[in-house]
Design a protein around this motif. Structure first.
Motif, PDB file in Angstrom:
ATOM      1  N   ARG B  49     -14.793   8.626 -21.158  1.00 14.62           N
ATOM      2  CA  ARG B  49     -14.818   8.979 -19.739  1.00 14.62           C
ATOM      3  C   ARG B  49     -15.897  10.003 -19.534  1.00 14.62           C
ATOM      4  NH1 ARG B  49     -11.685   6.832 -15.986  1.00 14.62           N
ATOM      5  NH2 ARG B  49     -12.123   8.066 -14.144  1.00 14.62           N
ATOM      6  N   SER B  51     -18.564  12.306 -16.766  1.00 15.57           N
ATOM      7  CA  SER B  51     -18.880  12.775 -15.423  1.00 15.57           C
ATOM      8  C   SER B  51     -20.392  12.628 -15.245  1.00 15.57           C
ATOM      9  CB  SER B  51     -18.455  14.230 -15.246  1.00 15.57           C
ATOM     10  OG  SER B  51     -19.368  15.075 -15.874  1.00 15.57           O
ATOM     11  N   THR B  64     -16.904  10.794 -11.491  1.00 16.73           N
ATOM     12  CA  THR B  64     -16.573  10.437 -12.875  1.00 16.73           C
ATOM     13  C   THR B  64     -16.425   8.928 -12.996  1.00 16.73           C
ATOM     14  OG1 THR B  64     -14.193  10.523 -12.593  1.00 16.73           O
ATOM     15  CG2 THR B  64     -15.307  12.584 -13.161  1.00 16.73           C
TER      16      THR B  64
END
Lengths: 305, 124
Positions: B49, B51, B64
């Motif tokens: 994950r 940003s 994000t």
């Protein structure tokens, strides 16, 4: 009883050489009271130590053959260990080499190499990687080489095992000339910034003995050039292009030339060193007087009367 | 410890700034989620994950996003002894287990998932 008789007695036992099939020589020895030990797959015959009760260093009879290797066995040394592993590795290398379907070329750092290898056996996918060899690791069966290339602006570095069975093809597209004679160390070694100040024995060292570094490349290049020349001459002689008389004639001419050159140089030096005689190589084109400004007292109109 | 540091610290960690190699418009991303393996670092093919820290004006992604590691500077070790390493860390954006972009720049390795691998030109 001499040594040979003793040995035959030990070998055959007191009953003589066993002849029947079911009674082996070792059994006969065992029956004769000679100690027989089995160590792994090997059988070892122990000579009786009955005549000398004590088998020690102090015993003058047995001291010559100390330690009693037949009793304690030979310990495996580091060297033997290394050799054993080396042989195993070599056998493995030979096996992998036999397995290969292509001939592996000699790869040196700097070569442009193309490698084809299989990515997946089930999906039947293969990859081709082209790159310059940047490193060669020679570690027996673990040998490998590293290729580097840039694809779409991203550098890729790949380590390829030399004996990998997944390799399909290795080809050298461009080899560097004379990898053996490639220059390994730099021509000059400048130790100026590697000079150690706290060295043992620094004050006992004689001044002027140690001159750190090689600053000039000239003698090195001269030596290399003369080596090349000599090698070239040797090759020509071997090829039959130069006959001996011709060589000697040339040598004579060269020596005469050299003699003349040296004499000339000596003359020049002598001339230069002659006291009270000054020589100017060239007449200056613009004399100092013509370059003087108009108001200078040495200029023609300004000379004092 | 200094010698071990490349072994311990190599690979993709949290707070790693990577390049985005697809045409979604994101340029630089910062990793904040690594969940594929319990310990260790991110390797090519791992879902992460990120940003988005830098993007072109055409980029429609939010702050994000999910992504997948494409290339790492840390070498990928294969079972057959091959080692592949790249000069940069890069990732692609992923949504619903499919790449968001329609093109992927640069080479990659076989360890990637099918969907992203089909878009790559050079697979090693």
């Amino acid at each position: 009883m001499n040594a040979r008789q003793l040995w035959s007695a030990l070998r055959d036992g007191p009953l003589g050489r066993p002849t029947s099939a079911h009674c082996t020589a070792l059994e006969a020895r065992a029956r004769a009271g000679i100690k027989v030990t089995y160590r792994g797959l090997r059988q070892r015959l122990h000579q009786s130590t009955a005549p000398f009760k004590k088998y020690t260093v102090d015993n003058p009879i047995t001291a010559g053959t100390w330690p009693p290797l037949d009793q304690m066995g030979t310990p495996i040394t580091n060297r033997e260990c290394f050799q054993l592993m080396h042989h195993l590795q070599m056998a493995e290398v030979a096996r992998l080499r036999r397995l290969r379907t292509f001939s592996m070329p000699r790869i040196n750092p700097g070569d442009l190499v193309e490698v084809r290898y299989e990515l997946s056996r089930t999906q039947q996918t293969f990859a081709v990687f082209q790159g310059y060899c940047v490193e060669v690791r020679l570690k027996r069966s673990d040998s490998s080489f590293t290729l580097k290339n840039v694809y779409e602006g991203v550098g890729v570095e790949q380590l390829v095992p030399r004996y990998s069975p997944r390799l399909l093809d290795v080809r050298v597209l461009k080899a560097i000339p004379n990898p053996q004679t490639a220059q390994k160390e730099p021509l000059t070694r400048d130790y100026r910034y590697k000079w150690q100040y706290n060295v043992r024995g620094k004050f006992t060292m004689k001044q002027g003995v140690h001159k750190p570094g090689i600053r000039s490349v000239e003698p090195k290049i001269r030596r290399r050039l003369s080596n090349i020349k000599r090698r070239y001459m040797h090759q020509r002689v071997e090829a039959g292009q130069l006959i001996k008389a011709e060589m000697y004639r040339r040598a004579l001419i060269y020596s005469l030339d050299e003699q003349r050159r040296r004499a000339h140089r000596l003359r020049r030096r002598r001339q230069k060193q002659k006291w009270g005689v000054y020589m100017i190589d060239k007449e200056p084109k613009i004399t100092a007087i013509t370059a003087l400004p108009s108001y200078h007292p040495l200029t023609e109109g300004n000379l004092p009367k | 410890m200094l010698r071990l540091s490349p072994l311990l610290l190599g690979g993709v960690h949290r707070q790693t700034i990577m390049r985005c190699a697809d045409n979604t418009g994101a340029m630089k991303v910062c990793v904040f989620g690594l969940g594929q393996n319990k310990r260790g670092t991110g390797k090519p093919g791992h879902l992460i994950r990120v940003s988005i820290r830098d993007k072109t004006p055409e980029c429609t992604l939010g702050k994000t996003h999910k992504g997948m590691i494409l290339r790492t500077k840390k070498e990928v070790r294969r079972k057959d002894g091959m080692n592949i390493k790249f000069d940069e860390n890069a990732m692609v954006m992923i949504a619903k287990n499919k790449p968001v972009g329609s093109k992927i720049k640069g080479p990659t390795v076989l360890e990637l998932g099918w969907n992203a691998r089909n878009l790559c030109r050079y697979i090693f």
